[in-house]
Design a protein around this motif. Sequence first.
Motif, short mmCIF file in Angstrom:
data_model
loop_
_atom_site.label_atom_id
_atom_site.label_comp_id
_atom_site.label_asym_id
_atom_site.label_seq_id
_atom_site.Cartn_x
_atom_site.Cartn_y
_atom_site.Cartn_z
N ARG A 129 0.72 -1.16 -0.02
CA ARG A 129 0.00 0.04 0.09
C ARG A 129 0.88 1.19 -0.03
NH1 ARG A 129 -3.17 -2.79 3.89
NH2 ARG A 129 -2.36 -2.02 5.51
N GLU A 130 2.00 1.27 0.60
CA GLU A 130 2.84 2.40 0.79
C GLU A 130 3.68 2.55 -0.61
OE1 GLU A 130 4.85 5.74 2.46
OE2 GLU A 130 2.96 4.39 2.98
N ARG A 131 3.76 1.47 -1.07
CA ARG A 131 4.53 1.57 -2.46
C ARG A 131 3.55 2.09 -3.48
NH1 ARG A 131 4.95 -0.84 -7.04
NH2 ARG A 131 3.34 -2.16 -6.41
N LYS A 132 2.50 1.67 -3.52
CA LYS A 132 1.36 2.19 -4.43
C LYS A 132 1.19 3.68 -4.17
CE LYS A 132 -1.10 -2.14 -5.37
NZ LYS A 132 -2.24 -2.81 -5.37
N ARG A 133 0.97 4.00 -2.97
CA ARG A 133 0.84 5.31 -2.58
C ARG A 133 2.02 6.25 -2.83
NH1 ARG A 133 2.22 9.05 0.94
NH2 ARG A 133 3.79 7.79 1.62
N ARG A 134 3.06 5.84 -2.82
CA ARG A 134 4.15 6.56 -3.15
C ARG A 134 4.30 6.77 -4.72
NH1 ARG A 134 7.15 3.73 0.82
NH2 ARG A 134 7.97 2.25 -0.72
N LYS A 135 4.12 5.54 -5.58
CA LYS A 135 3.94 5.90 -6.78
C LYS A 135 2.97 6.67 -7.33
CE LYS A 135 5.23 4.14 -10.74
NZ LYS A 135 6.56 4.37 -11.39
N GLU A 136 1.70 6.57 -6.69
CA GLU A 136 0.55 7.47 -7.13
C GLU A 136 0.93 8.99 -6.93
OE1 GLU A 136 -2.73 6.12 -4.98
OE2 GLU A 136 -3.04 4.23 -6.15
N GLU A 137 1.54 9.04 -5.90
CA GLU A 137 2.02 10.37 -5.29
C GLU A 137 3.27 10.64 -6.16
OE1 GLU A 137 4.55 11.77 -1.67
OE2 GLU A 137 2.45 11.64 -1.18
N GLU A 138 4.00 10.01 -6.54
CA GLU A 138 5.08 10.24 -7.55
C GLU A 138 4.32 10.57 -8.92
OE1 GLU A 138 9.03 8.40 -9.39
OE2 GLU A 138 8.12 7.27 -7.84
N VAL A 139 3.42 9.81 -9.31
CA VAL A 139 2.78 10.01 -10.75
C VAL A 139 2.17 11.53 -10.49
CG1 VAL A 139 1.08 9.46 -12.23
CG2 VAL A 139 2.67 7.84 -11.31
N GLN A 140 1.58 11.85 -9.60
CA GLN A 140 0.70 12.83 -9.43
C GLN A 140 1.69 14.20 -9.28
OE1 GLN A 140 -2.42 13.24 -9.55
NE2 GLN A 140 -2.67 15.45 -9.09
N GLN A 141 2.95 13.85 -8.51
CA GLN A 141 3.97 15.03 -8.66
C GLN A 141 4.65 15.46 -10.06
OE1 GLN A 141 4.76 17.01 -6.25
NE2 GLN A 141 3.46 15.79 -4.62
N GLN A 142 4.74 13.89 -10.64
CA GLN A 142 4.99 14.40 -11.96
C GLN A 142 4.15 14.96 -12.85
OE1 GLN A 142 5.91 10.25 -13.34
NE2 GLN A 142 7.74 10.18 -12.32
N LYS A 143 2.81 14.70 -12.79
CA LYS A 143 1.71 15.41 -13.63
C LYS A 143 1.68 16.78 -13.15
CE LYS A 143 -1.47 11.39 -14.23
NZ LYS A 143 -2.87 11.03 -13.78
#
Length: 400
Positions: free
Chosen positions: A270-284
Motif C-alpha cells: 500500500r505504501e509503495r502504491k501510495r508513493r507511486k501514485e504520489e510520484e505520478v501525481q507530482q510528475q503530472k
Amino acid sequence: MAAPEERDLTQEQTEKLLQFQDLTGIESMDQCRHTLEQHNWNIEGLLGWGYYLIMLPFRFTYYTILDIFRFALRFIRPDPRSRVTDPVGDIVSFMHSFEEKYGRAHPVFYQGTYSQALNDAKRELRFLLVYLHGDDHQDSDEFCRNTLCAPEVISLINTRMLFWACSTNKPEGYRVSQALRENTYPFLAMIMLKDRRMTVVGRLEGLIQPDDLINQLTFIMDANQTYLVSERLEREERNQTQVLRQQQDEAYLASLRADQEKERKKREERERKRRKEEEVQQQKLAEERRRRNLQEEKERKLECLPPEPSPDDPESVKIIFKLPNDSRVERRFHFSQSLTVIHDFLFSLKESPEKFQIEANFPRRVLPCIPSEEWPNPPTLQEAGLSHTEVLFVQDLTDE
C-alpha cells in the motif's frame, strides 16, 4: 482334604497374622494379610517396623519434651554448631573422616548440601536416605563398620536411593538433626516426595543388623512406591500438557508472525502504491507547471517580437522555416536584427519543439541564435551572411 504340610503352613500363617496384628494394632485382618503376603510372610523383617509403630506415641511425647528443653537451652547457651558457614565443607570433611576410619567400601555419599539432596530427590523422584552420624555414640562404630558398609546394604542403597550423610558435630549435620529431631544413634530417615512435598516416610533409630536394615528399607519403599508412581504419572501428564501447550503457543506465534508478515507486506505494498501514485501525481503537476511556464514563456516571446517589416523594405529578409513536422512557416525580419529574434519567433510558435537549433544550407551551418561562450552576443542577420530570401531548417533537440 488338604495335605498335612499345607495345614501346618496355614496354621503358621495364621499365627504370624495374629502376631503381626497384635504387634501393629491394625484392626483389618485383610490389610495385615496383604502386608505379610507382600513380604513373603517374613514377619521378622517387619518387626522393626512394628516396633516403630508401637513406640510412636512415646516418641512423640519424648520429642515434645526434648524440643522444649532444646528451645530453653538455646537462650541459656547458644550451640556453636547452629552457625552453618560451609555446608559443603562439612559434608566433604565427614566423607574423608569416614573413609579414613571405615575404608572406601561404603554407599555413595551425596556430595552436596542437605537442601540440594532434597531438591535432586524431588526432581528425580527418588527416595532419599539420610544418615546422621553420632561420633560419640557407642553404637555408631559398629553400625558403620558392620551394617552400613555391608555389601548387600551398599548395593541396595546405591541402586534404589540417594544417600546423604553427615556428622551431627558438623554445623550442617547439626542443622539437619534439628529438623529431623532424632532420638538416638545410629539414625536413618527415609524421605520422598509425597503429596507434592518432601516428607519423612520412615525413621530407623538404634543399632540394626544388615538383613533387618534391608528388610525395613525395602518395606518402607514398597509401602510408598505408589506415591512415586502416581507422581511420575502426574509429572508426565503435566509435561505432556506443557509440551502440548508449548506446541500450541509456538503454532499460534508462527501463525501470528505469518499474519504479521502478510500485514507488513500489505502495508509495504500500500505504501509503495501510495508513493507511486504520489510520484505520478507530482510528475503530472510538474509537467503541468512546465507546460504552463512554457506557454507563458512563448507568449512573452511573442509579445516582445519587433514588428514584421513590409515586403518593399529593402533591408528586409524573407525567411522560410521548415519545421520538424514538415510544415512551413514564413516571416520577414530586418537585416539589423539579431539572430535571437529568429529564435524567439520560432519558440513562440505552437508547433515548434521546446528545444531546437536553426541550420542554413548554403553553406550548411548552425546559426548561433542563443548566447554562448563563442558568441556571447549573437550576430545580426546581415553579419550571419543571410540573403534577402532564405530557407532555414529547424532541427528538434528536445530528446537530446
